[in-house]
Design a protein around this motif. Sequence first.
Motif, PDB file in Angstrom:
ATOM      1  N   ALA A 115       0.805  -1.221   0.000  1.00  0.00           N
ATOM      2  CA  ALA A 115       0.000   0.000   0.000  1.00  0.00           C
ATOM      3  C   ALA A 115       0.842   1.277   0.000  1.00  0.00           C
ATOM      4  N   PRO A 116       1.877   1.382   0.846  1.00  0.00           N
ATOM      5  CA  PRO A 116       2.695   2.609   0.827  1.00  0.00           C
ATOM      6  C   PRO A 116       3.371   2.846  -0.519  1.00  0.00           C
ATOM      7  N   ILE A 118       2.300   1.872  -3.470  1.00  0.00           N
ATOM      8  CA  ILE A 118       1.268   2.278  -4.428  1.00  0.00           C
ATOM      9  C   ILE A 118       0.883   3.736  -4.224  1.00  0.00           C
ATOM     10  N   GLU A 119       0.735   4.155  -2.985  1.00  0.00           N
ATOM     11  CA  GLU A 119       0.399   5.553  -2.716  1.00  0.00           C
ATOM     12  C   GLU A 119       1.511   6.482  -3.170  1.00  0.00           C
ATOM     13  N   ARG A 122       1.230   6.856  -6.891  1.00  0.00           N
ATOM     14  CA  ARG A 122       0.105   7.740  -7.234  1.00  0.00           C
ATOM     15  C   ARG A 122       0.508   9.210  -7.075  1.00  0.00           C
ATOM     16  N   ALA A 123       1.211   9.514  -6.012  1.00  0.00           N
ATOM     17  CA  ALA A 123       1.621  10.896  -5.749  1.00  0.00           C
ATOM     18  C   ALA A 123       2.575  11.398  -6.829  1.00  0.00           C
ATOM     19  N   SER A 126       0.652  12.175  -9.971  1.00  0.00           N
ATOM     20  CA  SER A 126      -0.109  13.417  -9.815  1.00  0.00           C
ATOM     21  C   SER A 126       0.786  14.620 -10.106  1.00  0.00           C
TER      22      SER A 126
END
Length: 225
Positions: A115-116, A118-119, A122-123, A126
Amino acid sequence: MTGPHRTPLAQEVIEALRAAIAAGEWPVGQRIPAEPALMERFSVSRGTLREAIKALAHAGMLQVRRGDGTYVRTDSEIQGAVQQAYDRHVDEDVLQVRFALDAQAARLAAAAADAPAIEGLRAILSERRRAWAAEDVEAWIAADWEFHLAVARTSGNALLVELYASFGDVFHGTKTAQRLQAGFDGCRSAGHEEVLEAIVAGDGEAAARSTTDNLTYCLSFTAGG
């Protein structure tokens, strides 16, 4: 890289210098201490020291500037070798190498991402989209490179990460800026958003295919430019 003809003492100095550079004692771009200081530090003769420095210069870690001293070129022998090799090859060759590294990094990342990670990806995407919309080429190049490097890190393969990171400015930097010609789409989902979706889904083959599609697109601009 360090042939059998070298004396054991010279080899020891090579290892000591390599360790000091890797530890950041002398940062990239900085001049290392003068010969007398290093001779005293390692308790060796000038000939032995010069043999060690010559070996690391040949490996690409050091750069000897006549009349000025010896400077740290890179803190990685792999990166030094890549930088030297890059001077002998064209952009198309470099992108072909990326086909192998990027695809395998994406494939492995799909199996290892948490999860970390993947986040974090994503950042980065962006910021990449923001930079492209704002026509901030430098920020876009930085974010684009950081995304691919983060995918490599997510793969969990330390050697792959070192190899990939060694290309640094070779994969991006000035060569990438030259490719940003009319018609180039810096926000294609292929190779980026699609790769992330595949990583989230744990689909390594889809991640590899998307990466290859994007690199094929980039290669068409390099070859045509």
